[in-house]
Every structure is written in structure tokens, then in C-alpha cells.
Enzyme design. Sequence first.
Site, short mmCIF file in Angstrom:
data_model
loop_
_atom_site.label_atom_id
_atom_site.label_comp_id
_atom_site.label_asym_id
_atom_site.label_seq_id
_atom_site.Cartn_x
_atom_site.Cartn_y
_atom_site.Cartn_z
N ASN A 73 11.42 -2.45 -7.24
CA ASN A 73 11.20 -1.87 -5.80
C ASN A 73 12.47 -1.21 -5.16
O ASN A 73 13.38 -1.84 -4.88
CB ASN A 73 10.89 -3.11 -5.03
CG ASN A 73 10.39 -2.79 -3.67
OD1 ASN A 73 10.36 -1.56 -3.14
ND2 ASN A 73 9.89 -3.71 -2.77
N ARG A 94 6.80 -0.43 -7.42
CA ARG A 94 6.14 -0.49 -6.08
C ARG A 94 6.33 1.05 -5.71
O ARG A 94 7.42 1.58 -5.62
CB ARG A 94 6.90 -1.42 -5.14
CG ARG A 94 6.54 -1.33 -3.90
CD ARG A 94 7.01 -2.20 -2.90
NE ARG A 94 6.17 -2.24 -1.56
CZ ARG A 94 6.65 -2.99 -0.72
NH1 ARG A 94 7.61 -3.87 -0.56
NH2 ARG A 94 5.83 -2.76 0.62
N HIS A 103 1.79 -2.03 3.23
CA HIS A 103 1.89 -3.34 2.81
C HIS A 103 0.44 -4.11 1.94
O HIS A 103 0.39 -5.27 1.89
CB HIS A 103 2.03 -4.19 3.93
CG HIS A 103 3.29 -4.29 4.62
ND1 HIS A 103 3.50 -4.59 6.02
CD2 HIS A 103 4.70 -3.72 4.19
CE1 HIS A 103 4.90 -4.32 6.36
NE2 HIS A 103 5.42 -4.13 5.27
N ARG A 163 11.68 0.44 13.44
CA ARG A 163 10.63 1.26 13.74
C ARG A 163 9.80 0.47 15.14
O ARG A 163 9.54 -0.46 15.05
CB ARG A 163 9.65 1.31 12.62
CG ARG A 163 10.34 2.21 11.45
CD ARG A 163 9.33 1.96 10.02
NE ARG A 163 9.75 0.74 9.36
CZ ARG A 163 9.37 0.34 8.21
NH1 ARG A 163 7.92 0.82 7.93
NH2 ARG A 163 9.66 -0.74 7.62
N GLU A 220 4.86 -9.71 -3.47
CA GLU A 220 4.47 -8.65 -4.06
C GLU A 220 5.01 -8.29 -5.47
O GLU A 220 4.03 -7.41 -6.07
CB GLU A 220 5.18 -7.65 -3.01
CG GLU A 220 4.32 -7.54 -1.55
CD GLU A 220 5.38 -7.10 -0.66
OE1 GLU A 220 6.53 -7.79 -0.35
OE2 GLU A 220 5.30 -6.07 -0.02
#
Length: 404
Positions: A9, A92, A180, A240, A378
Site C-alpha cells: 500500500n 492497494r 475505502h 481534508r 484491508e
Amino acid sequence: MGELALVLNSGSSSLKFAVFRAVAGDDWPLLVRGNIQGIGTAPQMSAHDQDGAALSIPPATQVRDAQSALTHVLGWLRSRFAAADLFAVGHRVVHGGPRHAGPALVTPEVLSELRALVPFAPLHQPYNLAAIEAAAQQRPGVPQVACFDTSFHRSLPAVARLVPLPAALGEKGLQRYGFHGLSYEYIASVLPRVAPQIAAGRVIVAHLGSGASMCALRAGVSVENSFGFTALDGLCMGTRPGSVDPGVILYLFQGLGMSAKEVETLLYKKSGLLGISGLSNDMRELERSETAGARLAVDYFLYRAAQEIGALCAVLGGIDGLVFTAGIGENSPYVRRRICQACAWLGIELDEAANQAGATRISTAASAASVWVIPTNEELMIARHTGRLLAADGAARRQRTGSP
Ligand code: AMP
């Protein structure tokens, strides 16, 4: 076939990795998990074994970029797992665009397709692809699988996918993708075992970490999420802002004369919890702080989270279960308590002792909807996809060639 799968990732200044042993079934054992942070500035590597014990690792001082970061990780893994083979690398990749409804075996064509999506995710996609290129150079012949954060949301109905601009722009890829997805897919995959009473029902999953979003699941299928065309939309995040009036963006350009690059940096790196508090993007630090800015930042984060739960309840027509996951969702009893208090109108009732103890189920028996804390994974989701895709690909090849 070798026996280890490497999961990567890769971000703008970090490379996270995990190694799994491929076994029959879905629950591949984790062997190591680690990361290199500060690539390009002051690189530092850390790694843990399957029990979370820190491993001793060589200093990462020569790491400058994705290539040298991967060289460093592969060199260390070779010394640790001398006798084992790497049979695949799973990546990912933030954006699969409108075409990829599932993971893809990386080929030159797939890679160039993914490169065309860089403008959709300029701060993530280039680094994801750099890791694929580095792995192809350093392990030619080892299959690589791209797993997308968008794929799980391909089930969104047409109305939820819409960006309500003229239809011709939709044909240029302007639609709501959602992100996500690997985290939500993992949670959906474990619900039948961990929370069987809600798995077939209406569930809202709150992935609250540095990036934060929510997903509405109906019987484990994504029907809505708080992200949209990019991972800027929806909830307030570490740096963000989440949803803002598009007129604000116009004003930044036209009224304040900011450049596109300045606006991009503002929206991705300087807003959200960091921008509001003027202190930090780290929820732990904000929870501890007494400053007015920190309090306002946390209050806004919680306000938006509660608002989004209301919106997703409207989509689902009610709620059977609420799941908290990711760094904040898994570790902050305070955030979970405040969100559940704001959801009292839904009949949600928190068991505060279970919440403080970090139990799996944290609602009372009388709660109208149950509330859960489920750690996301993940990396395991990527490893599973990688194994399944390669098994299916091998079976398809054998069928085509007629070999056993
Ligand atoms: P993630 O992106 O999933 O790794 O989550 C990172 C976020 O989780 C950061 O904002 C951390 O401050 C937050 N976090 C981690 N542990 C805790 C904790 N014990 N309490 C509050 N926030 C936490």
C-alpha cells in the site's frame, strides 16, 4: 506455486507492507506487517510480527523513492524468509475507474488504463502505480494484482452514482465512485461471523481514520457511501474538509486568486481537523487539547458524522447495526460515545462499560440498533483477492490449454 503473498500500500511518502502465508480458505495468517515512513525526507522503517512484537530491522537511510523503498523491504524479507517463495504481490490501488468491478491481474494494458485515471486521484494513484512498476522490475515473473478502493461500490444504484452535471460530463468519467471499498468489503465479509444478527440487514459502517467515510450496507452490499467523485467528499477528515459548498472552491479561484495547485494542497493537506484546530490532524492530540480550536474541530467531526448517519439511514430506510472501524473508530471511546449520543433519536443506546473496554458489541440489549467495534483489515482483503484471482486465472488457463 510459492507460499507467501506480499501486500503493498504505497503513498506519497510511505510504503506499507504485509506478508501473508497462502493457505486453503480465506483467513491467511499474517507473518509480518510494517512500513517505511518519511520517504524523500527522513525514511524510517518499522515492522511487527504476527503477535504485534516489534522486529529489529536495518536502517532505511538509503531509501529515496518507491523503487529503493521496495528494494529495502524485499531485501529484508529475503533475509527473514530465506526458504520461502513469493508467489504474488497484491496492491492497494485507489482508483479502478468505471471499468473495474473487481481486482485485476496487472498487464501492460491494465497499467496504462490505470495511468489514465491519475487525474481522478492525483495524490494517490501515481504512488500506487509506482509500487507496481517497482515490483515488476524487482520481481519480474511474479504476478501482481491490483485491488481497487472503488470496486466494492460498483453496486451503488444509478441515482447514487450520479454527479448532477450535464450528462455529457458523466461520459468523461464524472460520477460518484466511492472509496475505502477494501475496508468495507472486509467488514461485510466478517459480519456473518462477528455480528450475524445484523449481517443480512441495514448496516452503517463508519470508517473513521485519517481518511474518514461511511458506507451503507444492505445485506452486505454497498448501496451508498459518503465519498463521491474523489476522496475529498463527505465527512471531515484529518487534513481534508469533506463536503464543502462548490461555491467556496469557485471563490478560492475567482475571489482569492488561488492557483489550482494551491487549492489542491489546501483541500488535501491543510483542511479538516488540522485546518479547523490549527493544531493537529491527530484525533488523540485533539481529544487531549483544551484549546477552543481543538474542541471546535472535534465537535465538527462529530457533527458531520452524526449528520451522515442520518442521511444514510434515510437511504436504507432505517438501521439495524452501526459498526465503528479504523484508527479513530477502533480506538476512541469518546468519539464513539458522542456519535451514539447524537443517534439516540434512532433508539441507539450505548453500553458505556463495553465501550470503554473496547468490546466487540457496545450497545445495550435494549438498543433499537446494535453497535459494534470491528477492526478493519484491508491488507487481508487484498491478500484474499490476490489468491482468489490467481486461482481463478490458473484454472481458466488450464481449461484453455487443456492441461490438468
Ligand atoms: P488510521 O488512518 O486508520 O490509521 O487512523 C489514524 C487516526 O486514528 C489518527 O487520527 C489517530 O489520532 C487516530 N487514533 C488512533 N488511536 C487513537 C485513540 N486511542 N484515540 C483517538 N484517536 C486515535
